[in-house]
Design a protein around this motif. Structure first.
Motif, PDB file in Angstrom:
ATOM      1  N   MET A   1      58.782  25.644   3.649  1.00  0.00           N
ATOM      2  CA  MET A   1      58.470  24.521   4.886  1.00  0.00           C
ATOM      3  C   MET A   1      57.899  26.281   5.376  1.00  0.00           C
ATOM      4  O   MET A   1      58.016  27.280   5.963  1.00  0.00           O
ATOM      5  CB  MET A   1      59.579  25.071   5.712  1.00  0.00           C
ATOM      6  N   SER A   2      56.411  26.040   5.572  1.00  0.00           N
ATOM      7  CA  SER A   2      55.643  26.868   6.114  1.00  0.00           C
ATOM      8  C   SER A   2      55.538  27.091   7.450  1.00  0.00           C
ATOM      9  O   SER A   2      56.040  25.719   8.141  1.00  0.00           O
ATOM     10  CB  SER A   2      53.952  26.420   5.522  1.00  0.00           C
ATOM     11  N   SER A   3      55.439  27.383   7.825  1.00  0.00           N
ATOM     12  CA  SER A   3      55.250  27.985   9.805  1.00  0.00           C
ATOM     13  C   SER A   3      53.525  27.054   9.755  1.00  0.00           C
ATOM     14  O   SER A   3      53.399  27.584   9.627  1.00  0.00           O
ATOM     15  CB  SER A   3      55.625  29.780   9.802  1.00  0.00           C
ATOM     16  N   LYS A   4      53.659  26.972  11.516  1.00  0.00           N
ATOM     17  CA  LYS A   4      52.866  26.449  11.650  1.00  0.00           C
ATOM     18  C   LYS A   4      51.646  27.346  12.736  1.00  0.00           C
ATOM     19  O   LYS A   4      50.792  27.339  13.617  1.00  0.00           O
ATOM     20  CB  LYS A   4      52.540  25.472  12.840  1.00  0.00           C
ATOM     21  N   LEU A   5      52.861  29.150  13.103  1.00  0.00           N
ATOM     22  CA  LEU A   5      52.015  30.224  13.371  1.00  0.00           C
ATOM     23  C   LEU A   5      50.686  30.599  13.231  1.00  0.00           C
ATOM     24  O   LEU A   5      51.244  31.088  12.023  1.00  0.00           O
ATOM     25  CB  LEU A   5      52.908  30.649  14.124  1.00  0.00           C
ATOM     26  N   PRO A   6      50.049  30.689  13.403  1.00  0.00           N
ATOM     27  CA  PRO A   6      49.045  31.445  13.220  1.00  0.00           C
ATOM     28  C   PRO A   6      49.047  33.290  12.373  1.00  0.00           C
ATOM     29  O   PRO A   6      49.896  33.611  12.937  1.00  0.00           O
ATOM     30  CB  PRO A   6      47.447  31.371  13.485  1.00  0.00           C
ATOM     31  N   ALA A   8      48.362  36.109  12.912  1.00  0.00           N
ATOM     32  CA  ALA A   8      48.482  36.789  13.365  1.00  0.00           C
ATOM     33  C   ALA A   8      48.971  37.031  15.121  1.00  0.00           C
ATOM     34  O   ALA A   8      48.793  37.207  15.466  1.00  0.00           O
ATOM     35  CB  ALA A   8      46.663  37.276  13.874  1.00  0.00           C
ATOM     36  N   THR A   9      49.843  35.991  14.431  1.00  0.00           N
ATOM     37  CA  THR A   9      50.825  35.961  15.950  1.00  0.00           C
ATOM     38  C   THR A   9      51.415  36.995  16.198  1.00  0.00           C
ATOM     39  O   THR A   9      52.131  37.336  16.033  1.00  0.00           O
ATOM     40  CB  THR A   9      51.497  34.272  15.597  1.00  0.00           C
ATOM     41  N   LEU A  10      51.352  37.369  18.369  1.00  0.00           N
ATOM     42  CA  LEU A  10      52.051  38.219  18.135  1.00  0.00           C
ATOM     43  C   LEU A  10      53.791  38.010  18.666  1.00  0.00           C
ATOM     44  O   LEU A  10      53.754  37.202  18.786  1.00  0.00           O
ATOM     45  CB  LEU A  10      50.849  39.349  20.044  1.00  0.00           C
ATOM     46  N   LEU A  12      57.093  38.887  20.857  1.00  0.00           N
ATOM     47  CA  LEU A  12      57.467  38.803  22.188  1.00  0.00           C
ATOM     48  C   LEU A  12      56.927  39.846  23.178  1.00  0.00           C
ATOM     49  O   LEU A  12      56.302  40.887  23.842  1.00  0.00           O
ATOM     50  CB  LEU A  12      58.558  38.867  23.197  1.00  0.00           C
ATOM     51  N   LYS A  13      57.369  41.357  22.264  1.00  0.00           N
ATOM     52  CA  LYS A  13      56.660  43.168  22.452  1.00  0.00           C
ATOM     53  C   LYS A  13      55.307  42.818  22.743  1.00  0.00           C
ATOM     54  O   LYS A  13      54.486  44.233  23.468  1.00  0.00           O
ATOM     55  CB  LYS A  13      57.451  44.352  21.695  1.00  0.00           C
ATOM     56  N   GLN A  14      54.699  42.752  21.273  1.00  0.00           N
ATOM     57  CA  GLN A  14      53.022  42.918  21.609  1.00  0.00           C
ATOM     58  C   GLN A  14      53.004  42.650  22.636  1.00  0.00           C
ATOM     59  O   GLN A  14      51.474  42.728  22.798  1.00  0.00           O
ATOM     60  CB  GLN A  14      53.361  42.827  20.227  1.00  0.00           C
ATOM     61  N   PHE A  15      52.760  40.799  22.558  1.00  0.00           N
ATOM     62  CA  PHE A  15      52.702  39.762  23.743  1.00  0.00           C
ATOM     63  C   PHE A  15      52.616  41.015  24.972  1.00  0.00           C
ATOM     64  O   PHE A  15      51.943  40.759  25.842  1.00  0.00           O
ATOM     65  CB  PHE A  15      52.910  38.969  23.383  1.00  0.00           C
ATOM     66  N   LEU A  16      53.676  41.520  25.924  1.00  0.00           N
ATOM     67  CA  LEU A  16      53.737  41.973  26.771  1.00  0.00           C
ATOM     68  C   LEU A  16      53.368  43.333  27.011  1.00  0.00           C
ATOM     69  O   LEU A  16      52.758  43.661  27.958  1.00  0.00           O
ATOM     70  CB  LEU A  16      55.592  42.202  26.992  1.00  0.00           C
ATOM     71  N   LEU A  17      52.972  44.170  25.971  1.00  0.00           N
ATOM     72  CA  LEU A  17      52.352  45.152  25.759  1.00  0.00           C
ATOM     73  C   LEU A  17      50.997  44.168  25.886  1.00  0.00           C
ATOM     74  O   LEU A  17      50.183  45.561  27.074  1.00  0.00           O
ATOM     75  CB  LEU A  17      52.509  46.174  24.584  1.00  0.00           C
ATOM     76  N   ARG A  18      50.558  43.439  25.741  1.00  0.00           N
ATOM     77  CA  ARG A  18      49.181  42.731  25.644  1.00  0.00           C
ATOM     78  C   ARG A  18      48.757  42.963  27.064  1.00  0.00           C
ATOM     79  O   ARG A  18      47.515  43.601  27.728  1.00  0.00           O
ATOM     80  CB  ARG A  18      48.045  41.696  24.395  1.00  0.00           C
ATOM     81  N   GLN A  19      49.373  42.367  27.873  1.00  0.00           N
ATOM     82  CA  GLN A  19      49.756  42.337  29.454  1.00  0.00           C
ATOM     83  C   GLN A  19      49.973  42.633  29.981  1.00  0.00           C
ATOM     84  O   GLN A  19      48.535  43.517  31.043  1.00  0.00           O
ATOM     85  CB  GLN A  19      50.764  40.718  29.430  1.00  0.00           C
ATOM     86  N   GLU A  20      50.379  44.345  30.119  1.00  0.00           N
ATOM     87  CA  GLU A  20      50.280  46.005  30.429  1.00  0.00           C
ATOM     88  C   GLU A  20      48.955  46.080  30.369  1.00  0.00           C
ATOM     89  O   GLU A  20      48.738  46.622  30.951  1.00  0.00           O
ATOM     90  CB  GLU A  20      51.692  46.457  29.867  1.00  0.00           C
ATOM     91  N   VAL A  21      47.940  46.344  29.343  1.00  0.00           N
ATOM     92  CA  VAL A  21      46.882  46.935  29.072  1.00  0.00           C
ATOM     93  C   VAL A  21      45.939  45.912  29.393  1.00  0.00           C
ATOM     94  O   VAL A  21      45.077  46.744  30.107  1.00  0.00           O
ATOM     95  CB  VAL A  21      46.950  47.027  27.609  1.00  0.00           C
ATOM     96  N   LEU A  22      45.941  44.523  29.701  1.00  0.00           N
ATOM     97  CA  LEU A  22      44.617  44.092  30.165  1.00  0.00           C
ATOM     98  C   LEU A  22      45.017  44.088  32.109  1.00  0.00           C
ATOM     99  O   LEU A  22      43.881  43.779  32.852  1.00  0.00           O
ATOM    100  CB  LEU A  22      44.805  42.574  30.027  1.00  0.00           C
ATOM    101  N   LYS A  23      46.586  44.030  32.522  1.00  0.00           N
ATOM    102  CA  LYS A  23      46.485  44.187  33.653  1.00  0.00           C
ATOM    103  C   LYS A  23      45.737  45.716  34.479  1.00  0.00           C
ATOM    104  O   LYS A  23      45.012  45.753  34.755  1.00  0.00           O
ATOM    105  CB  LYS A  23      47.927  44.188  34.088  1.00  0.00           C
ATOM    106  N   LEU A  24      45.653  47.353  33.219  1.00  0.00           N
ATOM    107  CA  LEU A  24      46.031  48.109  33.828  1.00  0.00           C
ATOM    108  C   LEU A  24      44.078  47.943  33.815  1.00  0.00           C
ATOM    109  O   LEU A  24      43.587  48.663  34.319  1.00  0.00           O
ATOM    110  CB  LEU A  24      46.323  49.404  32.671  1.00  0.00           C
ATOM    111  N   TYR A  25      44.037  47.394  32.452  1.00  0.00           N
ATOM    112  CA  TYR A  25      41.820  47.338  32.930  1.00  0.00           C
ATOM    113  C   TYR A  25      41.457  46.836  33.987  1.00  0.00           C
ATOM    114  O   TYR A  25      40.101  47.290  34.495  1.00  0.00           O
ATOM    115  CB  TYR A  25      41.550  46.233  31.585  1.00  0.00           C
TER     116      TYR A  25
END
Length: 87
Positions: A1-6, A8-10, A12-25
Motif C-alpha cells: 500500500m503506497s502513502s498518499k502523502l507527497p 517531500a512532506t515535512l 513535525l519537527k521540520q514543520f515546526l522549524l519552518r514555522q519558526e523561520v517564517l515567523k523570524l522572517y
C-alpha cells in the motif's frame, strides 16, 4: 500500500522549524519598517532576503536552530538600536 502523502512532506519537527523561520522572517521585516532612513531600510531588506535565500537549502536541524538563534539575536539588537534612536 503506497502513502498518499507527497515524498517531500515535512515531519513535525521540520514543520515546526519552518514555522519558526517564517515567523523570524516576518518579524525582521516588520521591524525594518521602523528604520527611519529609506536607503538604510532598503539595504537591510536586501541583506535579510539574501541571508534567508542563501540559507534556504539547509536541512540539518542543529544548523537551522543555530541560525535561528543568531537571527533572533540580530533582530533583538536591531530592535534595541531602533528604540535608542527614537529617544
Amino acid at each position: 500500500m503506497s502513502s498518499k502523502l507527497p515524498k517531500a512532506t515535512l515531519n513535525l519537527k521540520q514543520f515546526l522549524l519552518r514555522q519558526e523561520v517564517l515567523k523570524l522572517y516576518r518579524d525582521i521585516f516588520r521591524t525594518l519598517r521602523k528604520v527611519p532612513d529609506e536607503t538604510t531600510r532598503a539595504e537591510l531588506r536586501e541583506w535579510a532576503r539574501a541571508d534567508f535565500r542563501n540559507n534556504k537549502d539547509h536541512v540539518d536541524e542543529t544548523t537551522i536552530k543555530s541560525m535561528l538563534y543568531y537571527g533572533r539575536k540580530s533582530l533583538r539588537d536591531l530592535q534595541r538600536s531602533l528604540a535608542l534612536s527614537e529617544n
